[in-house]
Design an enzyme around this catalytic site. Structure first.
Site, PDB file in Angstrom:
ATOM      1  CG  HIS A 192      -2.085   0.924   1.109  1.00  0.00           C
ATOM      2  ND1 HIS A 192      -2.130   1.965   0.207  1.00  0.00           N
ATOM      3  CD2 HIS A 192      -3.262   0.976   1.792  1.00  0.00           C
ATOM      4  CE1 HIS A 192      -3.279   2.608   0.336  1.00  0.00           C
ATOM      5  NE2 HIS A 192      -3.990   2.018   1.294  1.00  0.00           N
ATOM      6  CG  HIS A 195      -5.352   5.790  -0.774  1.00  0.00           C
ATOM      7  ND1 HIS A 195      -6.115   4.650  -0.702  1.00  0.00           N
ATOM      8  CD2 HIS A 195      -5.356   6.155  -2.083  1.00  0.00           C
ATOM      9  CE1 HIS A 195      -6.561   4.334  -1.914  1.00  0.00           C
ATOM     10  NE2 HIS A 195      -6.102   5.238  -2.768  1.00  0.00           N
ATOM     11  CE1 TYR A 197      -4.051   5.696   5.942  1.00  0.00           C
ATOM     12  CE2 TYR A 197      -4.421   4.800   3.743  1.00  0.00           C
ATOM     13  CZ  TYR A 197      -4.913   5.268   4.947  1.00  0.00           C
ATOM     14  OH  TYR A 197      -6.274   5.317   5.168  1.00  0.00           O
TER      15      TYR A 197
END
Length: 366
Positions: A192, A195, A197
């Protein structure tokens, strides 16, 4: 690209020819997928909040989607360490107990003929010490996010700037999480990197004011991301590794790169340098034009000839068109798969899709 329809009944049928693309099998990386439909990673917060272990309800939740014929299931965000946690009730992939819990999920998915990968995740500054093991959140720089922690409703904490030792430790945690995912029976991982993060915090000049090798212009700020990708690939192979990236940030939802095409070109260059072969560009609206008359996925395809997972409030017609045009290889659907465990069955048989209702479905597993 065709426009996203707001009418529920648009989901109730498929025009001639759609089955030939959306429902055809495809091999990407190490995975032989039954269809070109993927289940997007969807944070559900149903794991045990103290241990990060998933239970039987999660086993059944994913089993149903596998039984429906989803080609690739990407798990909800699964944290790589206690300090990587930013929401209550999210699962982990760093303890033996967590690995055992996930093994029940992957066994159920595989029994149904499905393919499933773990999205490995560290939220960075988007957390609070009460969630992150009573330690301050980790981040590239001491720049707190504005607002409240989602589903926790307390202000984001001031993060601790990561030392070079911290950075090396977290890179190793990503690699170990990938190994743990394979031990848990997952077919691979998605890193990931989107977004807002941790990885995206290194990528962004809003959150990264470092003056060492991890800071600087965009190309230099992508160094941390490249090192994570390389470490994960070294651990489990490039054919089992995917990277998700985006301009969108959970705490700054309207953010967009100043020069989207330049940014995408720089990201793609970094992916190639790191040895990645499968990427998952994320945007809220798939057909939004970003630059030079092109959407995000069209711009990515301009520079990338590897596998692309498409996502962004897709409907079947839009997804099929993008596959036919070679813009994407696999189409990921999110909220419709929360409200419709039999999503593919409904598409194939012309049944109406149940609309996602945040009040009804946010805190419910079906």
């Amino acid at each position: 690209m065709s426009q996203i329809s707001k009418e529920t009944n648009t989901w109730g049928y498929l025009k001639d020819g759609l089955e030939s693309k959306l429902f055809e099998p495809i091999k990407i990386g190490a995975w032989n997928l039954r269809s070109r439909i993927a289940m997007a990673p969807l944070t559900r917060t149903f794991a045990d909040d103290q241990t990060g272990v998933v239970g039987d309800d999660i086993v059944e939740y994913y089993r149903k989607r596998a039984a429906d014929g989803v080609g690739l299931i990407i798990s909800e965000g699964t944290v790589i360490s206690p300090r990587g946690k930013g929401y209550p009730g999210v699962p982990g992939i760093y303890s033996d107990e967590q690995i055992k819990g996930w093994k029940k999920v992957t066994e159920a998915v595989h029994k149904e003929g499905g393919t499933m990968i773990a999205q490995i995740w560290h939220v960075g500054r988007l957390s609070h010490h009460e969630l992150a093991g009573n330690l301050p959140p980790q981040a590239p720089s001491i720049i707190p996010a504005e607002g409240l922690v989602s589903r926790f409703r307390k202000p984001y904490d001031v993060p601790e700037e990561m030392t070079l030792e911290d950075i090396n430790e977290v890179i190793n945690q990503y690699a170990q999480a990938a190994k743990n995912a394979i031990a848990a029976g997952f077919d691979g991982v998605e890193i990931h990197g989107a977004h807002g993060y941790l990885i995206d915090q290194f990528n962004s000049d809003i959150t990264n004011h470092r003056t060492d090798k991890y800071g600087g212009d965009l190309n230099q700020r992508l160094t941390f991301m490249k090192e994570v990708i390389k470490a994960v690939i070294a651990a489990i192979g490039t054919d089992r590794t995917m990277i998700r990236f985006s301009a969108h940030k959970a705490d700054i939802p309207n953010y967009m790169w100043e020069d989207p095409e330049m940014a995408i070109r720089t990201f793609v260059k970094a992916f190639k340098e790191a040895g990645a072969t499968m990427i998952h560009p994320s945007i809220m609206h798939f057909d939004r034009v970003l630059a030079n008359g092109k959407t995000m996925h069209q711009l990515v395809r301009k520079y990338w000839d590897g596998v692309i997972i498409g996502v962004g409030t897709l409907n079947p017609e839009m997804a099929n068109q993008a596959i036919e045009e070679g813009i994407i290889d696999v189409a990921a659907f999110g909220r419709p798969l929360i409200s419709n465990p039999d999503f593919i069955h409904r598409l194939k048989n012309g049944k109406k899709i149940v609309e996602y209702d945040v009040k009804k479905h946010l805190n419910t597993l079906i």
